[in-house]
Design an enzyme around this catalytic site. Structure first.
Site, PDB file in Angstrom:
ATOM      1  N   TYR A 165      70.500  36.612  54.798  1.00 60.26           N
ATOM      2  CA  TYR A 165      69.396  36.052  55.591  1.00 60.26           C
ATOM      3  C   TYR A 165      69.766  34.665  56.093  1.00 60.26           C
ATOM      4  CZ  TYR A 165      67.984  33.075  51.608  1.00 60.26           C
ATOM      5  OH  TYR A 165      67.951  32.148  50.589  1.00 60.26           O
ATOM      6  N   CYS A 166      69.152  34.292  57.230  1.00 60.09           N
ATOM      7  CA  CYS A 166      69.244  32.926  57.755  1.00 60.09           C
ATOM      8  C   CYS A 166      67.824  32.438  57.992  1.00 60.09           C
ATOM      9  CB  CYS A 166      70.109  32.856  59.012  1.00 60.09           C
ATOM     10  SG  CYS A 166      69.481  33.795  60.424  1.00 60.09           S
ATOM     11  N   TRP A 167      67.627  31.487  58.895  1.00 57.83           N
ATOM     12  CA  TRP A 167      66.285  30.919  59.067  1.00 57.83           C
ATOM     13  C   TRP A 167      65.314  31.909  59.715  1.00 57.83           C
ATOM     14  CZ3 TRP A 167      62.407  28.374  57.689  1.00 57.83           C
ATOM     15  CH2 TRP A 167      61.420  27.946  58.567  1.00 57.83           C
ATOM     16  N   TYR A 186      64.386  33.712  56.582  1.00 55.97           N
ATOM     17  CA  TYR A 186      63.711  32.940  55.536  1.00 55.97           C
ATOM     18  C   TYR A 186      62.273  32.597  55.939  1.00 55.97           C
ATOM     19  CZ  TYR A 186      62.781  29.034  52.327  1.00 55.97           C
ATOM     20  OH  TYR A 186      62.219  28.206  51.391  1.00 55.97           O
TER      21      TYR A 186
END
Length: 371
Positions: A107-109, A136
């Site tokens: 996952y990233c932002w 996120y």
């Protein structure tokens, strides 16, 4: 490669390798519990890419990102292989194809380019990659929403020194559902609460840890594989310690705290002298300078004369006399908060105890747990 929603992602990633590909600063501020920091960009690289995106164009930012990403590709693949071997040593004995099929969650932002790039690379190499849809940010939305759920709680109360934390741990060992708020907050709640404790998490990280604990317990209680909507939560109780809303530098989310204030309260009533002995045993070996600093922090609330006397007794090594002053202060504070609670008579159950005894008090508490 696939993308799934936050609830399903959290459930599946618990038993797999979970990678947070945001920058180190983003990860250090807060992350999904259990995630490994696996940044696509350093903090400085992220800043450069972001600036390029704003001042030049999206395409220019992507090209700048590729300049950083390209030389890292082989190292990132090898790092994932090493992480898998470290976590699951038996993977080293498997064939390459079997090892590469190990599941990886990323996952990233926002679930966009950073997680997409890393997922593409790992998927290309042969890993079974799953990406968090919405990133996120979607997880955080789930966290904040989770505190509004009508959890069935039982709150363990009592004056300072009653051994409430030890009781919670004993209840957990006996199979009860327990959330240790002070453990998650790395703070014991008073002005002395940070002594001999690790650094506190950020408010955001505390919320992440707390939400995941609550959701995990709800899933286990319901016997289902993932967290459900509020109306599906079973009536099994979760034990928590009675706290003010603030624990050191972090706050219990307001919605959850309100639920706690309206939940059954089991007050462990231990005589003052017994609690004083328990407190002295706990703090007598602590650094005197840290104890003195804690007294200074509550000087105004304690009163100038009482604070001066407590500090002097501490300096003279009269720990019991010092803590007798402090304990009377905290008893008054707790009593004020206790009796300011709405519907207290209908919520309160007193558990009379002659001493601070975890075993005996636990035996007295457990019969109270009829649903």
């Amino acid at each position: 490669m696939r993308r799934i929603q936050a609830k399903e992602f959290l459930q599946e990633s618990r038993i797999a390798l979970l990678l947070d590909v945001r920058s180190p600063a983003e990860y250090n501020h807060a992350h999904i519990p259990g995630a490994v920091s696996f940044p696509l960009f350093t903090d400085e690289e992220r800043k450069v890419v972001g600036t390029t995106y704003k001042r030049v164009s999206r395409e220019a930012a992507i090209k700048t990102g590729l300049d950083y990403f390209g030389p890292k590709m082989r190292g990132m693949v090898e790092s994932v292989e090493q992480l898998i071997v470290e976590r699951w040593p038996q993977a080293a004995a498997k064939t390459n194809n079997e090892q590469q099929s190990t599941k990886v969650y990323v996952y990233c932002w926002r679930g966009g380019m950073r997680s997409g790039a890393v997922a593409w690379l790992l998927n290309l190499y042969g890993f079974n990659v799953t990406v968090l849809a919405g990133g996120y940010k979607a997880f955080r939305n789930l966290v904040l929403k989770s505190f509004e759920q009508p959890y069935a709680l039982k709150v363990l109360g009592g004056y300072t020194g009653s051994g409430k934390t030890e009781l919670l741990h004993q209840l957990k060992e006996q199979g009860e559902s327990v959330v240790d708020l002070e453990g998650l907050a790395s703070h014991k709640g008073s002005a002395f609460g940070n002594i001999n404790m690790p650094p506190q998490p950020t408010q955001e990280m505390f919320e992440n840890l707390l939400s995941c604990e609550l959701q995990d317990l709800s899933c286990k209680q319901s016997g289902k594989e993932r967290a459900d909507e509020p109306e599906d939560i079973t009536p099994n109780f979760i034990w928590l310690e009675d706290e003010s809303q603030r624990i050191g530098s972090v706050n219990i989310p307001h919605a959850l705290w309100q639920t706690m204030r309206q939940s059954p309260l089991y007050f462990v009533d231990v005589p003052f002298e017994e609690r004083l002995k328990h407190i002295v045993e706990e703090y007598s070996q602590c650094d005197k300078e840290k104890l003195a600093a804690a007294i200074e922090r509550i000087k105004k609330r304690l009163g100038g004369l009482e604070a001066k006397t407590a500090a002097q007794l501490l300096e003279e090594g009269k720990i019991e006399d010092c803590f007798a002053i402090l304990l009377r202060y905290y008893d008054k504070q707790y009593s004020k908060g206790l009796h300011g609670r709405e519907n207290l008579p209908s919520l309160l159950t007193k558990i009379e105890c002659e001493t601070v005894s975890v075993e005996n008090t636990t035996n007295l508490l457990r019969p109270q747990q009829t649903v």
